[in-house]
Structure formats: C-alpha cells, structure tokens
Enzyme design. Structure first.
Site, mmCIF file in Angstrom:
data_model
loop_
_atom_site.group_PDB
_atom_site.id
_atom_site.type_symbol
_atom_site.label_atom_id
_atom_site.label_comp_id
_atom_site.label_asym_id
_atom_site.label_seq_id
_atom_site.Cartn_x
_atom_site.Cartn_y
_atom_site.Cartn_z
ATOM 1 N N ASN A 134 1.718 -10.641 -5.287
ATOM 2 C CA ASN A 134 0.632 -10.489 -6.114
ATOM 3 C C ASN A 134 1.004 -9.730 -7.407
ATOM 4 O O ASN A 134 1.560 -8.770 -7.501
ATOM 5 C CB ASN A 134 -0.594 -9.294 -5.413
ATOM 6 C CG ASN A 134 -1.632 -8.983 -6.407
ATOM 7 O OD1 ASN A 134 -1.492 -8.909 -7.672
ATOM 8 N ND2 ASN A 134 -2.731 -8.584 -5.744
ATOM 9 N N GLU B 194 2.184 -12.627 8.314
ATOM 10 C CA GLU B 194 0.719 -12.595 8.557
ATOM 11 C C GLU B 194 0.434 -11.078 8.500
ATOM 12 O O GLU B 194 0.891 -10.217 9.302
ATOM 13 C CB GLU B 194 0.251 -13.194 9.816
ATOM 14 C CG GLU B 194 -0.928 -14.163 9.705
ATOM 15 C CD GLU B 194 -1.405 -14.521 11.077
ATOM 16 O OE1 GLU B 194 -2.642 -14.487 11.376
ATOM 17 O OE2 GLU B 194 -0.879 -15.078 11.955
ATOM 18 N N ASP C 40 0.432 -2.254 0.544
ATOM 19 C CA ASP C 40 -0.748 -2.745 1.040
ATOM 20 C C ASP C 40 -1.957 -2.000 0.734
ATOM 21 O O ASP C 40 -1.958 -0.597 0.551
ATOM 22 C CB ASP C 40 -0.943 -2.797 2.845
ATOM 23 C CG ASP C 40 -1.883 -3.779 3.029
ATOM 24 O OD1 ASP C 40 -1.588 -5.012 2.932
ATOM 25 O OD2 ASP C 40 -2.926 -3.597 3.711
ATOM 26 N N PHE D 164 -6.486 -6.216 -12.453
ATOM 27 C CA PHE D 164 -6.685 -7.287 -11.753
ATOM 28 C C PHE D 164 -7.584 -7.143 -10.619
ATOM 29 O O PHE D 164 -8.149 -5.883 -10.611
ATOM 30 C CB PHE D 164 -5.067 -7.861 -11.038
ATOM 31 C CG PHE D 164 -4.725 -6.718 -10.121
ATOM 32 C CD1 PHE D 164 -3.993 -5.720 -10.488
ATOM 33 C CD2 PHE D 164 -4.518 -7.000 -8.672
ATOM 34 C CE1 PHE D 164 -3.420 -4.578 -9.783
ATOM 35 C CE2 PHE D 164 -4.263 -6.008 -7.825
ATOM 36 C CZ PHE D 164 -3.382 -4.967 -8.379
ATOM 37 N N TYR E 162 -10.350 -6.362 -8.108
ATOM 38 C CA TYR E 162 -11.908 -5.590 -8.331
ATOM 39 C C TYR E 162 -11.620 -4.642 -9.671
ATOM 40 O O TYR E 162 -12.892 -3.872 -9.703
ATOM 41 C CB TYR E 162 -12.119 -4.763 -7.237
ATOM 42 C CG TYR E 162 -12.051 -5.807 -5.784
ATOM 43 C CD1 TYR E 162 -13.172 -6.317 -5.471
ATOM 44 C CD2 TYR E 162 -11.071 -5.908 -4.799
ATOM 45 C CE1 TYR E 162 -13.308 -7.193 -4.257
ATOM 46 C CE2 TYR E 162 -10.764 -6.776 -3.799
ATOM 47 C CZ TYR E 162 -12.136 -7.370 -3.653
ATOM 48 O OH TYR E 162 -12.179 -8.134 -2.273
ATOM 49 N N LYS F 80 -4.138 3.934 -15.993
ATOM 50 C CA LYS F 80 -4.780 3.615 -14.394
ATOM 51 C C LYS F 80 -3.493 4.000 -13.669
ATOM 52 O O LYS F 80 -3.659 4.442 -12.704
ATOM 53 C CB LYS F 80 -4.570 2.059 -14.526
ATOM 54 C CG LYS F 80 -4.785 1.438 -13.220
ATOM 55 C CD LYS F 80 -5.029 -0.043 -12.864
ATOM 56 C CE LYS F 80 -4.986 -0.374 -11.580
ATOM 57 N NZ LYS F 80 -5.122 -1.668 -11.188
ATOM 58 N N ARG G 296 -2.478 3.400 -6.170
ATOM 59 C CA ARG G 296 -0.886 2.751 -6.434
ATOM 60 C C ARG G 296 -0.024 3.731 -7.191
ATOM 61 O O ARG G 296 1.142 4.279 -6.698
ATOM 62 C CB ARG G 296 -0.897 1.521 -7.058
ATOM 63 C CG ARG G 296 0.464 0.753 -7.070
ATOM 64 C CD ARG G 296 0.373 -0.276 -7.371
ATOM 65 N NE ARG G 296 -0.372 -1.330 -6.250
ATOM 66 C CZ ARG G 296 -1.846 -1.620 -6.517
ATOM 67 N NH1 ARG G 296 -2.157 -1.505 -7.796
ATOM 68 N NH2 ARG G 296 -2.191 -2.156 -5.618
HETATM 69 P P1 ITT Z 1 0.881 -8.965 -1.255
HETATM 70 O O1 ITT Z 1 0.426 -8.808 0.185
HETATM 71 O O2 ITT Z 1 1.543 -10.171 -1.478
HETATM 72 O O3 ITT Z 1 1.469 -7.764 -1.884
HETATM 73 P P2 ITT Z 1 -2.125 -9.242 -1.794
HETATM 74 O O4 ITT Z 1 -2.975 -9.320 -2.916
HETATM 75 O O5 ITT Z 1 -2.383 -10.105 -0.528
HETATM 76 O O6 ITT Z 1 -0.568 -9.208 -2.282
HETATM 77 P P3 ITT Z 1 -3.095 -6.862 -0.008
HETATM 78 O O7 ITT Z 1 -3.194 -7.611 1.330
HETATM 79 O O8 ITT Z 1 -2.659 -5.563 -0.040
HETATM 80 O O9 ITT Z 1 -2.176 -7.594 -1.007
HETATM 81 O O10 ITT Z 1 -4.515 -6.979 -0.753
HETATM 82 C C1 ITT Z 1 -4.982 -5.887 -1.635
HETATM 83 C C2 ITT Z 1 -6.135 -6.421 -2.372
HETATM 84 O O11 ITT Z 1 -6.954 -5.493 -2.750
HETATM 85 C C3 ITT Z 1 -5.680 -7.314 -3.875
HETATM 86 O O12 ITT Z 1 -5.672 -8.665 -3.456
HETATM 87 C C4 ITT Z 1 -6.973 -6.910 -4.667
HETATM 88 O O13 ITT Z 1 -7.986 -8.013 -4.423
HETATM 89 C C5 ITT Z 1 -7.320 -5.639 -4.086
HETATM 90 N N1 ITT Z 1 -6.661 -4.585 -4.756
HETATM 91 C C6 ITT Z 1 -5.578 -3.702 -4.348
HETATM 92 N N2 ITT Z 1 -5.277 -2.866 -5.448
HETATM 93 C C7 ITT Z 1 -5.932 -3.051 -6.472
HETATM 94 C C8 ITT Z 1 -6.245 -2.613 -7.944
HETATM 95 O O14 ITT Z 1 -5.214 -1.763 -8.337
HETATM 96 N N3 ITT Z 1 -6.837 -3.072 -8.731
HETATM 97 C C9 ITT Z 1 -7.716 -4.052 -8.118
HETATM 98 N N4 ITT Z 1 -7.992 -4.884 -7.120
HETATM 99 C C10 ITT Z 1 -6.993 -4.125 -6.195
#
Ligand code: ITT
Length: 188
Positions: free
Chosen positions: A9, A37, A66, A145, A147, A168, A174
């Site tokens: 991501n 997975e 995560d 990014f 939400y 942020k 995070r």
């Molecule tokens: P990786 O597993 O490759 O790290 P991912 O996007 O699949 O990437 P997650 O399974 O942890 O990661 O999903 C987290 C989701 O939650 C992410 O895709 C966003 O939609 C949301 N999210 C997490 N942190 C966020 C943030 O700081 N701002 C906005 N949305 C966030």
C-alpha cells in the site's frame, strides 16, 4: 541491518518511511515478497502474519502494518476487512457512506498494529495505536489515502485528508503505533 517494509500500500509506505528515516536500519522494499493471505481475525494476527512471511521469504528483518477503520454503528465494520470493502478508495468510501446512511452515531476509530519479525520469522516486537474520530456524510480534503477524506477528528477540526503529513503522523493510529515501537526498535 536491512529492514524490509512489508506493504503493498503506497499510502502506508510513505507514512512508514517518514517515520523510520534516520534510524540505523536500511529500509528495503520487496513488493513481491508480500504474497500472504490475511486469514487472521485481528489486526495483530494479520500484522504478524505479514511480517513473518516477508521475513522468511527474504531472510531479512521485516516490518508490517495491519490497520483499518472500526465504525461503532456498524458493529466495528469494516475493521480487519477495510482493504477488502471495495476495489478502490472511492468504492470503499461510497460503500461505507451507504451502509451508514443517515445514522446519527458516526463514532469510529482507526486502529493500527505494527509487527517486526526477525529473519527467521519470529516476532520481535509489536505495538498498537488508535485514533478516535467521526465519519462525515461526504468526503473532505485531498491528502492521505484510503478512508482519510471521510474521517473527521473533532479536536483538530479537520479530516485526515485535510491535515499535513506531519499533523496526521502526530495523532494517527499508525503514528502512535510507530511512536510506541521506535524506542524499542533502537534497542534491538
Ligand atoms: P498491505 O497489507 O500490503 O500493507 P493493505 O491496504 O491491504 O496493504 P490492510 O490489510 O492493513 O492493508 O488494510 C488497511 C486498509 O484500511 C487500507 O487499505 C485502507 O483502506 C484503510 N486504512 C488503514 N490506515 C489508513 C489511514 O491511515 N488512512 C485511511 N485509510 C486507512
């Protein structure tokens, strides 16, 4: 020592890199190593799964994140399914706003668990951070990014997408997880 940042991501990656810059670790990106997975039921389980998998696949230390958004009126959804709630950020936001409709209780929180695995896959460290806020009725702002445009933080009067990256980082899930981890990372 090399530390592989185990995420696909780009939004997360940027925030993690900003935090980890200037440490005694050489950050490496191995996007192909993250083919695992997310079968865990919790953020902690999934963070550990990803970190262990990438550490074992590369033979290096690995750090994984995560995270997700828990909405009270939706019984904590999308939670660990935040990434799987739609195919794009726009789709995920639209689905969340539809599910919430005109619900008056807009309380929500972002949660993040960061895990660090040793080259053999054993978890060395993990930390959690969260940030409370409210879901707006429509998006505001262009930064960040996921939400971010619908996540409003009342005591800042801004959505995550309206904040500077530094702002942020100071208050986000995070940022808090990494802040908790940093002193312990230095002493590994
Ligand atoms: P990786 O597993 O490759 O790290 P991912 O996007 O699949 O990437 P997650 O399974 O942890 O990661 O999903 C987290 C989701 O939650 C992410 O895709 C966003 O939609 C949301 N999210 C997490 N942190 C966020 C943030 O700081 N701002 C906005 N949305 C966030």
């Amino acid at each position: 020592t090399v530390l592989v940042v185990a995420t696909g991501n780009p939004g997360k990656l940027k925030e993690m890199q900003a935090y980890l810059a200037g440490l005694d670790w050489a950050l490496a990106l191995k996007p192909d190593a993250l083919e695992v997975e997310e079968t865990g039921a919790t953020f902690a389980e999934n963070a550990c799964l990803k970190a262990s998998h990438v550490a074992q696949a590369t033979g290096e230390w690995a750090i994984a994140d995560d995270s997700g958004l828990e909405v009270d009126a939706l019984d904590g959804a999308p939670g660990v399914y935040s990434a799987r709630y739609g195919h794009s950020d726009a789709e995920r936001i639209e689905r969340l706003l539809n599910e919430l409709g005109n619900e008056l209780n807009r309380e929500a929180r972002f949660v993040c668990v960061i895990a660090i695995a040793r080259p053999d896959g054993a978890i060395a460290l993990q930390a959690e951070g969260s940030c409370p806020g409210r879901i707006l009725h429509s998006p505001r702002g262009t930064g960040g990014f996921g939400y971010d445009p619908i996540f409003y933080v009342p005591n800042q009067g801004l959505t995550f997408a309206e904040m500077s990256t530094t702002q942020k980082r100071t208050i986000s899930h995070r940022g808090k997880a990494l802040q908790a981890l940093l002193p312990r990372l230095k002493s590994l």
